[in-house]
Design an enzyme around this catalytic site. Structure first.
Site, PDB file in Angstrom:
ATOM      1  CD  GLU A 198      -3.025   1.051   2.164  1.00 64.08           C
ATOM      2  OE1 GLU A 198      -3.229  -0.056   2.706  1.00 64.08           O
ATOM      3  OE2 GLU A 198      -3.758   2.041   2.301  1.00 64.08           O
ATOM      4  N   GLY A 199       0.700   2.090  -0.968  1.00 64.64           N
ATOM      5  CA  GLY A 199       1.462   3.330  -1.016  1.00 64.64           C
ATOM      6  C   GLY A 199       0.560   4.498  -0.685  1.00 64.64           C
ATOM      7  CB  THR A 200       1.209   8.124  -0.814  1.00 60.14           C
ATOM      8  OG1 THR A 200       2.500   7.833  -0.282  1.00 60.14           O
ATOM      9  CG2 THR A 200       0.643   9.354  -0.142  1.00 60.14           C
ATOM     10  CE  LYS A 209      -0.444   3.328  -7.507  1.00 62.64           C
ATOM     11  NZ  LYS A 209       0.783   4.046  -7.848  1.00 62.64           N
ATOM     12  CG  ASP A 251       8.887   9.266  -5.694  1.00 68.57           C
ATOM     13  OD1 ASP A 251       9.862   9.424  -4.921  1.00 68.57           O
ATOM     14  OD2 ASP A 251       7.805   8.792  -5.318  1.00 68.57           O
TER      15      ASP A 251
END
Ligand code: ATP
Length: 623
Positions: A316-318, A337, A437
């Site tokens: 789980e990312g932002t 996603k 990023d």
């Protein structure tokens, strides 16, 4: 003699063969072979010992001019690998420039809640309703042409990503000549030349969902009547499939941003971990939570996520939750996603996050073996309006692999990974995309030795002349000094710094600059590379945060961390390897290596040669 063994790069046919074998099949070599300059290029590009960059700063200007020449050469004969599937969505934000700052914006498109939505898809005309989005599919799928920044400028359109820092408020449509190279401030050339070199590939179709065929055909037939205005205006080749989404009064600017914060204001507890915070979103995604009635939707015809069987949550990312799933139709294992919607109407951002839109937009248009492939976008699920990106699945990310690995990667493994990273980045930079990023957790790996760049939430198209962008990008540990010092004009060099940090981490198995906060981050960098001055970094003192008093450290101590010899059996780095690392970690972004220069660096030609992907280690699946 390089620490890794005898340098045979100029003499050994076997080594050259091995190297060619590794590189075979890459577009770069195909390009070189096709251009009939393979031998010549290899000879001229393969750095000899004389080519090694002198460390003495007095020689820097000369080196920099050589770099420019090299860039010019590379750019004139730009390889054909930079083809994109199609140019990404361009948001028409003419009105945004005039929009009041801090005004909230609305979701960029309506998520379908029933099969047949009231869709207003028209061709090449702006809608008068502020809730409508126009989708234009240009009629000529003849060429793959990246959206060039000047093209957007000439057409009076701004890319969605340009809506940062309120810079558009006063901005005129610029007619400046385009840059020839990816790096700003370098040579200029004609856009036609750039585009001509890319115009020989058959385009792939847009992949917004798989069921678009009939609608797309309909759109295409409508579009046949449409003048190719954007391309005609800039006298360049038509795009293959261009989605121009016009949306009135969205993407409003926040005039403030945090760019003026001074270093003195940063406290130790301000950003307590290495995760990035980004004011980018304040700038980009302050959307009015207006009603979504009547909007159009770009997901029409998308499959339902119910056609996928979720197997397990990967991470789980932002901005998203990533699942491993099986496509029930093809039985293929994929990564899904799920885009996290912003649900608090009182937040700055509400609805579909623009970072996700940006990610989908860019990833769908990219086509390179080192960029994660997004297959389609699907909708549905528990919440009818959920949106998922369907991606190829890779078993690991580099962060996870390094955390679980007991030993660092060997030099030849690092070279294999670095080459793949650089090739993916070369594709991005030649297509005017900055990733912004790059970090190990955004580099996926599979058990066949492949590395792929993912997470394009912070990525953006950039242009020339470079405009002020937010500096609050890139996870802190991988963020370059110019951004930490508050520079708002930056370009691809920011990614190259991150590549340097990743190379160091691959070699040593630990992060190079694990700062606790921005101030600590800068201090860690300067403690190793030396405190910058006008002499080593012209223009440094005019950066917003340069007034801060940093402890004076006049030396570059990087070599201490990456020695040429080790008496305790630790990882060593040859002269050339160190030169590459040190040149990627140049404090002055103008002196930092470009991606082409890094790809052509002599380190990749000396023994130990890059390991073939087939022989890369495999890792057990994550539990
Ligand atoms: N295609 C994929 N295959 C396998 N795992 C993936 C894939 N894409 C992403 N992941 C895993 O999910 C993690 C989060 O994905 P991603 O970085 O795209 O999400 P994010 O919400 O944008 O994250 P961040 O908080 O870093 O911005 C990755 O670090 C990786 O471990």
């Amino acid at each position: 003699m390089a620490a890794g063994g005898v340098d045979v790069s100029r003499s050994s046919v076997a080594v050259k063969k091995d190297y060619d074998f590794y590189r075979n099949g890459t577009a770069r070599d195909v390009y070189l072979r096709q251009s009939g300059r393979d031998g010549e290029r290899r000879q001229s590009k393969r750095p000899s010992d004389q080519d090694l960059r002198r460390k003495d700063e007095r020689h820097r200007p000369r080196v920099a001019s050589e770099k420019r020449e090299l860039r010019d050469e590379v750019e004139i004969e730009r390889p054909s690998e930079k083809k994109r599937k199609f140019s990404p969505v361009v948001w028409d934000v003419d009105k945004v420039a005039k929009a009041p700052s801090r005004e909230k914006t609305k979701s960029p498109f309506t998520i379908p809640t029933k099969p047949n939505l009231d869709v207003d898809v028209s061709v090449n005309r702006k809608t008068s309703s502020k809730d409508h989005v126009n989708v234009v599919v240009s009629p000529e799928p003849a060429h793959l042409t990246p959206v060039q920044p000047f093209e957007a400028q000439l057409s009076g359109k701004h890319l969605v990503d340009d809506l940062e820092e309120g810079q558009l408020e006063e901005e005129e449509v610029m007619q400046a000549p385009p840059v020839k190279t990816c790096r700003w401030g370098t040579g200029l050339t004609s856009p036609e030349e750039e585009l001509r070199s890319q115009s020989d590939t058959v385009p792939k179709s847009s992949r917004w969902g798989t069921g678009l065929t009939s609608r797309k055909e309909e759109l295409r037939s409508q579009a046949d009547t449409v003048p190719k205005s954007r391309w005609n205006r800039s006298s360049v080749s038509p795009e293959c499939e261009e989605l121009v989404v016009s949306e009135d009064q969205q993407c409003n600017l926040s005039g403030s941003g945090s760019g003026d914060r001074r270093l003195e204001q940063l406290s130790a507890d301000e950003h307590s971990d290495h995760e990035y915070y980004s004011s980018d979103h304040n700038e980009l995604e302050s959307e009015e939570p207006t009603s979504t009635q009547g909007g159009s939707n770009m997901l029409l015809g998308s499959r339902s996520v119910n056609e996928f069987q979720k197997l397990n949550k990967i991470n789980e990312g932002t901005y998203g939750i990533v699942y491993r799933a099986r496509d029930a139709k093809t039985m293929e294992i994929v990564a899904l996603k799920k885009i996290k919607m912003k649900e608090d109407r009182y937040e700055e951002e509400y609805g579909f996050p623009l970072t996700s839109l940006r990610e989908i937009n860019i990833l769908l248009s990219c086509n390179h073996p080192s960029i994660v492939n997004v297959k389609e976008v699907v909708v549905g699920g528990k919440n009818e309006s959920d949106v998922y990106m369907v991606m190829e699945h890779l078993e690991h990310d580099l962060r996870g692999v390094m955390d679980r690995k007991k030993q660092p990667f060997s030099t030849s493994e690092v070279k294999c990974l670095m080459l793949q990273l650089l090739e993916g980045l070369h594709y991005l930079h030649t297509n005017w995309i900055i990733h912004r990023d790059l970090k190990p957790s955004n580099l996926l790996m599979n058990n066949t030795g492949e590395l792929k760049i993912c997470d394009f939430g912070m990525a953006r198209q950039y242009g020339s002349p470079i405009k002020p962008y937010t500096q609050m990008v890139i996870t802190q540990w991988y963020r370059p000094p110019e951004l930490l010092l508050g520079a708002k004009q930056y370009s691809t060099a920011v990614d190259m710094w991150s590549v340097g940090c990743i190379m160091a981490e691959l070699l040593s198995q630990k992060p190079l600059f694990p700062g606790k906060n921005e101030l600590d981050q800068m201090q860690k960098i300067f403690a190793v590379l030396g405190t910058p001055s006008e002499a080593v970094w012209p223009g440094f003192s005019s950066l917003p945060n340069a007034k801060a008093k940093f402890p004076s450290q006049p030396y570059n101590l990087l070599r201490k961390k990456f020695p040429a010899i080790s008496f305790v059996g630790g990882q060593i780095l040859s002269e050339r390897g160190f030169d590459l690392l040190n040149s990627l970690l140049s404090l002055d972004p103008e002196k930092r290596l470009t991606v082409e220069e890094a790809l052509n660096h002599g380190w990749f030609h000396e023994v130990p040669l890059p390991k073939s992907k087939d022989f890369m280690p495999t890792f057990p699946p994550k539990r």
